[in-house]
Design a protein around this motif. Structure first.
Motif, PDB file in Angstrom:
ATOM      1  N   HIS C 184       0.776  -1.285   0.044  1.00 18.40           N
ATOM      2  CA  HIS C 184       0.068   0.012   0.018  1.00 18.40           C
ATOM      3  C   HIS C 184       0.764   1.127   0.146  1.00 18.40           C
ATOM      4  CE1 HIS C 184      -3.015   2.744   1.156  1.00 18.40           C
ATOM      5  NE2 HIS C 184      -4.059   1.767   1.048  1.00 18.40           N
ATOM      6  N   GLY C 185       0.521   2.472  -0.845  1.00 15.94           N
ATOM      7  CA  GLY C 185       1.245   3.607  -0.983  1.00 15.94           C
ATOM      8  C   GLY C 185       1.447   4.331   0.394  1.00 15.94           C
ATOM      9  N   LYS C 186       0.411   3.982   1.371  1.00 16.07           N
ATOM     10  CA  LYS C 186       0.800   4.554   2.625  1.00 16.07           C
ATOM     11  C   LYS C 186       1.717   4.182   3.457  1.00 16.07           C
ATOM     12  CE  LYS C 186      -3.874   6.433   3.220  1.00 16.07           C
ATOM     13  NZ  LYS C 186      -5.378   6.142   3.810  1.00 16.07           N
ATOM     14  N   GLN C 187       2.010   3.024   2.924  1.00 17.96           N
ATOM     15  CA  GLN C 187       3.293   2.276   3.707  1.00 17.96           C
ATOM     16  C   GLN C 187       4.525   3.426   3.736  1.00 17.96           C
ATOM     17  OE1 GLN C 187       3.974  -1.806   2.467  1.00 17.96           O
ATOM     18  NE2 GLN C 187       6.069  -1.630   3.291  1.00 17.96           N
ATOM     19  N   SER C 188       4.696   4.137   2.826  1.00 18.16           N
ATOM     20  CA  SER C 188       5.713   4.997   2.929  1.00 18.16           C
ATOM     21  C   SER C 188       5.449   6.251   4.000  1.00 18.16           C
ATOM     22  CB  SER C 188       5.748   5.919   1.402  1.00 18.16           C
ATOM     23  OG  SER C 188       4.704   6.272   1.034  1.00 18.16           O
ATOM     24  N   MET C 189       4.112   6.347   4.339  1.00 13.15           N
ATOM     25  CA  MET C 189       4.066   7.179   5.472  1.00 13.15           C
ATOM     26  C   MET C 189       4.578   6.605   6.731  1.00 13.15           C
ATOM     27  SD  MET C 189       2.555   9.596   3.717  1.00 13.15           S
ATOM     28  CE  MET C 189       1.712  10.860   5.093  1.00 13.15           C
ATOM     29  N   SER C 190       4.226   5.026   6.915  1.00 14.23           N
ATOM     30  CA  SER C 190       4.602   4.751   8.236  1.00 14.23           C
ATOM     31  C   SER C 190       6.315   4.269   8.148  1.00 14.23           C
ATOM     32  CB  SER C 190       3.828   3.294   8.195  1.00 14.23           C
ATOM     33  OG  SER C 190       4.372   2.339   7.109  1.00 14.23           O
ATOM     34  N   MET C 191       6.676   4.259   6.871  1.00 16.77           N
ATOM     35  CA  MET C 191       8.110   4.176   6.771  1.00 16.77           C
ATOM     36  C   MET C 191       8.872   5.330   7.186  1.00 16.77           C
ATOM     37  SD  MET C 191      10.101   2.792   3.389  1.00 16.77           S
ATOM     38  CE  MET C 191      10.175   4.594   2.287  1.00 16.77           C
ATOM     39  N   MET C 192       8.122   6.400   6.739  1.00 16.93           N
ATOM     40  CA  MET C 192       8.839   7.846   6.975  1.00 16.93           C
ATOM     41  C   MET C 192       8.725   8.043   8.627  1.00 16.93           C
ATOM     42  SD  MET C 192       8.566  10.317   4.122  1.00 16.93           S
ATOM     43  CE  MET C 192       6.825   9.592   3.344  1.00 16.93           C
ATOM     44  N   MET C 193       7.632   7.710   9.265  1.00 12.01           N
ATOM     45  CA  MET C 193       7.508   7.670  10.752  1.00 12.01           C
ATOM     46  C   MET C 193       8.607   6.658  11.330  1.00 12.01           C
ATOM     47  SD  MET C 193       5.443   9.641  11.730  1.00 12.01           S
ATOM     48  CE  MET C 193       5.837  10.753  10.178  1.00 12.01           C
ATOM     49  N   GLY C 194       8.997   5.585  10.620  1.00  9.95           N
ATOM     50  CA  GLY C 194      10.119   4.292  11.318  1.00  9.95           C
ATOM     51  C   GLY C 194      11.474   5.159  11.073  1.00  9.95           C
TER      52      GLY C 194
END
Ligand SMILES: Nc1nc2c(ncn2[C@@H]2O[C@H](COP(=O)(O)OP(=O)(O)OP(=O)(O)O)[C@@H](O)[C@H]2O)c(=O)[nH]1
Ligand SMILES: [Mg+2]
Lengths: 340, 278, 481
Positions: C184-194
């Motif tokens: 999912h594209g929103k995975q990049s948001m959680s990745m950036m929080m990571g």
């Protein structure tokens, strides 16, 4: 020494075979019991479906549906009669109350499981029926009820069939086969038979789904040509036979031929949303509606991602990015667009 | 319990210049809340400034960020205003109360079953239409709400104006324009929350007029049935709609008898006045 | 009261209503949810229309639009992302050196001797003094000196970017790749929080609606370099990689190598997502929608203030909490001996063969075992143990004592004497990217997935990858040198 090891070996073998729960015999009996149960329930399903569609169930029919020898089928039916599930009234196969309840439950479980697979998992469409065929025998009525609640008590399964509720009659199959549909009339797909699986897989691969509006404009023994979802489809009659359709009023079909989809909209263009297609189901459908993709809304393409796929649309004052697969599910009209 | 010490940023020490100072009545209590008079839920679409408002009311530092979905679990804090203690709950942003993702469910369940005395719905002035979708859904459920039209600065930059009086007339609840980022409008929001909580302001929330014809008959039949059983329920129509849609939580609430009291606070007037409705 | 009556009346009224609902539901054709949402939107449109007045001529948000066109354009989208992130790392690396020096000067050169003296004055026995000052205090001081400056620069920069509204554009640009990986594209948001903290990143996956893609995002979050690991990267990059080139290029090259490692993490995210979605988490990609908020001028002061207070101090606090016991453990393990060798040396010798095989050494592996609670303490542990095993007491005050970082040069000297080569440095950077998540993250993964199996996979998968990658790199390296 040798004797001792022989004894140990023998008792181990005996244990392997005879152990109450894990032994081979127990397992074999369990699996046989399961097969028997599945067969009984499948037979009940078959009889019920014949009954509601006004056809007479027969012994040979049961044998055919279950793919077993007719001697075996006769054995099965007499066992079922002993259990009070069915009766032979002067050679006529009939469901008794318990049998009818059980058959309904199995059908309900099957359709619920298919809805679950369709709405909440990423399992591909061609596998739904097959998985549900197995699952239907494993669910208890309570589990079915729980699943139904979790899915928000769906009324229809992904093939367009009504999901019977507890204590309710099964509805007869509605509609006529696409083969017999009148030419140039707008019809709606009511149901797609999910057996045989290969046929169903072919139909779903070309994107044919219940709820779709279709219009047949050519019929010949070799092929059927029809219009649906903004494009022309060609099917062999044996495939088309599995699609059942019901007529729609004239007014509902006017815009069928100039249907357009959001995926086709170019940057800078705007359009008006007509609605979501029926292929958009479950959570996805709810989410799109909540985001404001409701009929009558103006929409404009704002930008495309460097990779070419998600596209950002301006809807009700907000930029929302959707992937192409989703944009394909949204019907629009460019002719009625008002400037944003 | 007024002797409880305010938290680090308490009593206006941190904020000398902002307009909050005018609301001399405000005492930020941070997280030290063991006892409160009213519960206020903070709902709204994602990225409308909920956490910003939460921070300026409680003096806490809930993370904010310019992207939808920054807050994913609920946060609680407190403030004291006009002698009453309020517990404020910051919820994840939701587009609607009908959907199913985890963060949305947290928000929805709190508004439904968390017994907020007042629901403060934040909307973004620049995209009012979209945001009203949620406001109208909240107003279907509860009749004690305050709507805060945030980001009026941005709207002005785009040359838009929002007529808050017209909006208040249409919605039937107090509507306060604000720019939370600059602390503007916060004192008025406080006053409105307090008015609604104490019953000084009586809300007459907007309810949907044009029910879809396809469901009107079924809906009406069920509403009649529900009203017979629960005459005090303020949102029988909404409950009926959810039952028709097969909503599990509402089913369960009905079964457990939660519907009469919890969440449907209109029936009892919230926890502080729960004796009154008898 | 009404509710009580309903309760007392029990079952039947509620059941009756439910049954009625069930009956009526069957009679509704079409999608109820749809009817309802349409009706609500119709009302909303009417009300909004009456309340909002727009200018006659549309004042288009042209500025936003122009920026959007550029940052998501085919030509500029990815280069801008790369430049922004490299720039951020460069500012962090080159800006952190000086304050790091000051802090270590203050805490280690000035305060530490004072503490020793006062311990002597009070008359502490040698072991207590060693444990408190050389173990606990020095370890903590070291962490503050090494971690505080980069974090105090990196986090505000990141927060400013976040406040401006750039992050969702990154998600928008990257979604195509995520789609191809079955995620999912929103995975990049959680990745950036990571990139801030993996534990926060795992919680942030809640914005992903579909369970399958959410699980993928959780399992791969560890490939986003977190707080605890940035300092390792920054330090090793500037000590070993930056020194390969002339001084004026050093900062840039070091930043580029850190960006490279971070990008490798992103690549690992894609590859593993792809593998997962082809194997255990098979299925179709489900719904995707992403709202792109308008750009907003970031609040610089607030960004600095909150990221300093919350993120930096929070992370620092956590590091210190873990550093105190770790410092004690390290000092003890270095000073208690069994059979003529300290416990630490036993462990290091035990792990050395494996370590050397994968181009690291026993010290580094032992440090990663000690650092399971928090990645932040890896570097101090490594340094302490290196001092111990090389016996280079010249730099410190005895076994297991953290020394002063006088300069990068001195650091390099020390590590070289511990047998470090460029390969060790590169592999340490790789291993720091690819190893098990810290204990907090593991716990968070367990809480979010509720499954011991997925937690185990999330823990062991990166570790296995780390071993495999470092082993391969070492093998290839040795082939050519
Ligand atoms: N221009 C302007 N910006 C604002 C205002 N209030 C908040 N913001 C900005 O809007 C962005 C979102 O604010 P948040 O408080 O994080 O929003 P939220 O509603 O909590 O968002 P979620 O947690 O994602 O639902 C931030 O960048 C704020 O600085 C305002 O009144 N005017
Ligand atoms: Mg928030």
């Amino acid at each position: 020494m040798e004797n001792v090891s022989l004894v140990i070996l023998a008792s181990l073998t005996a244990a392997l075979v005879l152990l109450p729960k894990w032994g081979l015999i127990a397992r074999w009996r369990e699996s046989r019991r399961m097969t028997e149960k599945c067969r009984r329930e499948d037979a009940l399903k078959y009889i019920l479906k014949r009954e509601v569609n006004g056809q007479t169930p027969t012994l040979n029919g049961v044998a055919g549906a279950l793919e077993i020898h007719s001697n075996k089928a006769a054995e099965l039916l007499s066992e079922m009669e002993r259990r009070g599930l069915i009766s032979f009234d002067c050679g006529q196969l009939r469901l008794r109350h318990a049998g009818r309840e059980l058959a309904l439950h199995v059908i309900r479980a099957h359709r619920l499981w298919e809805s679950y697979l369709a709405d909440q998992t990423g399992v591909e469409e061609a596998k739904w029926h097959h998985l549900a065929e197995r699952k239907e025998h494993l669910m208890t009525p309570d589990e079915a009820e729980e699943l139904s609640a979790r899915l928000g008590h769906p009324v229809r399964d992904p093939h367009g069939d009504a999901i019977p509720t507890v204590g309710e009659e099964l509805a007869a199959d509605a509609g006529q086969s696409l083969n017999s549909a009148p030419l140039n009339a707008v019809m709606q797909i009511e149901h797609i038979e999910d057996e045989p699986e290969t046929v169903y897989a072919q139909l779903s691969a070309v994107g044919i789904r219940p709820g779709m509006r279709v219009c047949v404009f050519e019929k010949s023994p070799e092929r059927i040509r029809f219009w649906a979802d903004g494009q022309e489809h060609v099917l062999a009659p044996i495939l088309a036979h599995n699609i059942s359709v019901i007529p729609l009023p004239e007014s509902a079909g006017q815009d069928l031929f100039d249907e357009e989809f959001l995926a086709g909209l170019k940057p800078g263009q705007n359009a008006r949303i007509l609605g979501l297609t029926t292929a958009c189901r479950g959570a996805e459908r709810r989410r799109l509606l909540d985001l404001g993709f409701v009929p009558g809304t103006s929409i404009e393409v704002e930008m495309v991602s460097p990779g070419g796929d998600p596209t950002a649309y301006r809807v009700r004052g907000t930029l929302i990015a959707l992937r192409r697969e989703q944009a394909r599910l949204i019907r629009i009209s460019t002719s009625e667009a008002q400037p944003l | 319990m007024s002797e409880t010490n305010p938290m680090p940023n308490g009593a206006g020490t941190a904020c000398g210049s902002c307009s909050l100072n005018r609301a001399a009545n405000l005492k930020r209590l941070g997280v030290t809340m063991d006892d409160w008079d009213y519960v206020v839920a903070l709902a709204g679409n994602p990225n409308v400034g909920k956490s910003t408002v939460f921070n300026s009311l409680t003096g806490l530092r809930q993370h904010t960020g310019n992207w939808p979905g920054k807050t994913v679990s609920r946060a609680e804090g407190g403030f004291e205003f006009a002698g009453k203690r309020f517990k404020l709950v910051d919820l994840p942003g939701t587009y609607s109360l009908l959907s199913t993702s985890l963060d949305e469910e947290i928000a929805r369940d709190f508004i439904l079953f968390g017994r907020p005395d007042v629901t403060l719905v934040l909307v973004d002035a620049t995209r009012l239409e979209r945001n009203l979708n949620l406001v109208l859904q909240v107003l279907e459920i509860t009749d004690r709400a305050v709507v805060c039209v945030n980001m009026v600065d941005e709207a002005r930059r785009h040359g838009m104006t929002v007529d808050d009086r017209q909006l208040a007339r249409d919605l039937g609840v107090p509507v306060i324009p604000a720019a939370a980022r600059f602390g503007r409008g916060i004192p008025e929001v406080l006053q409105a929350i307090s008015d609604v909580a104490t019953g000084k302001f009586e809300c007459r929330p907007h309810r949907l007029h044009n029910e879809p014809p396809a469901i009107r008959r079924s809906l009406n039949e069920l509403v009649t049935r529900i009203q017979d059983m629960y005459p005090d329920l303020p949102n029988a129509r909404w409950v009926a709609m959810r039952l028709l849609a097969g909503d599990d939580h509402v089913h369960a609430a009905l079964r457990n008898g939660d519907l009469g009291s919890a969440g449907m606070h209109g029936a009892t007037g919230g926890r502080t006045e729960s004796g009154r409705a008898v | 009261m009404n509710a009580d009556q309903a309760d007392a009346g029990a079952e039947s009224p509620a059941e009756d209503i439910l049954r009625t609902a069930q009956r009526l539901r069957q009679g509704i054709t079409g999608d109820l949810h749809e009817y309802w949402v349409e009706a609500i939107y119709a009302d909303a449109a009417r009300i909004a229309d009456r309340a909002v007045s727009r200018p006659e001529k549309k004042a288009r948000p042209t500025w936003d639009r122009t920026i959007d066109r550029i940052v998501t354009s085919r030509l500029w989208g990815f280069p801008i992302m790369a430049v922004l992130f490299t720039g951020m790392f460069w500012i962090t690396i080159s800006g952190a050196n000086i304050p790091s020096g000051w802090i270590s000067n203050l805490l280690i050169d000035r305060i530490c001797p004072l503490l020793r003296q006062s311990a002597d004055a009070v008359g502490f026995p040698w072991w207590l003094k060693g444990l408190l000052v050389d173990g606990i205090y020095l370890c903590t001081a070291w962490i503050i000196a090494v971690m505080l400056p980069p974090m105090a620069i990196f986090f505000p920069l990141f927060t400013i970017l976040e406040d401006y509204g750039y992050l969702p554009r990154v998600a928008f640009n990257l979604d195509n790749l995520f789609r191809k990986a079955g995620a999912h594209g929103k995975q990049s948001m959680s990745m950036m929080m990571g990139f801030g903290c993996n534990s926060a990143g795992v919680v942030a996956t809640r914005i992903i609606d579909s369970p399958r893609e959410r699980l993928i995002a959780i399992l791969t979050n560890n490939f986003a370099l977190c707080n605890g690991r940035w300092p390792t990267q920054f330090l090793i990059a500037s000590v070993f990689i930056g020194s390969l080139v002339p001084a004026y290029l050093a900062g840039f090259v070091a930043a580029a190598s850190v960006t490279g490692i971070a990008m490798l993490g992103v690549a690992a995210t894609f590859v593993i997502s792809w593998l997962l979605s082809r194997s255990v988490l098979k299925g179709e990609v489900s719904t995707f929608s992403l709202e792109l908020p308008p750009y907003r001028p970031p609040r610089i002061w607030q960004a600095i203030y909150t990221s300093l207070l919350d993120r930096t101090l929070f992370v620092l606090w956590r590091a210190i909490v873990f550093a105190v016991p770790a410092g004690a453990v390290i000092w003890l393990s270095a000073n208690l001996s069994i059979g003529g060798q300290s416990i630490a040396e036993h462990f290091v010798n035990l792990l050395n063969p494996i370590g050397l095989l994968i181009g690291l050494n026993g010290v580094i592996l032992f440090a990663y075992v000690v650092a399971i609670p928090a990645n932040e303490i890896v570097i101090p542990t490594i340094l302490m143990l290196t001092v111990l095993t090389t016996g280079s007491t010249a730099m410190g005050q005895g076994a297991g004592v953290l020394f002063e970082i006088q300069s990068e040069g001195a650091l390099r000297e020390l590590l070289h004497s511990g047998g470090w080569t460029l390969l060790t440095a590169v592999n340490l950077m790789l291993f720091s990217l690819l190893h098990n998540p810290c204990s907090t993250t593991i716990y968070t993964i367990y809480r979010e997935t509720g499954s011991a199996r997925w937690t185990a996979i999330a823990t062991l998968l990166p570790l296995a990858m780390g071993f495999a990658v470092t082993f391969t790199v070492a093998a290839i390296w040795r082939m050519f040198t």
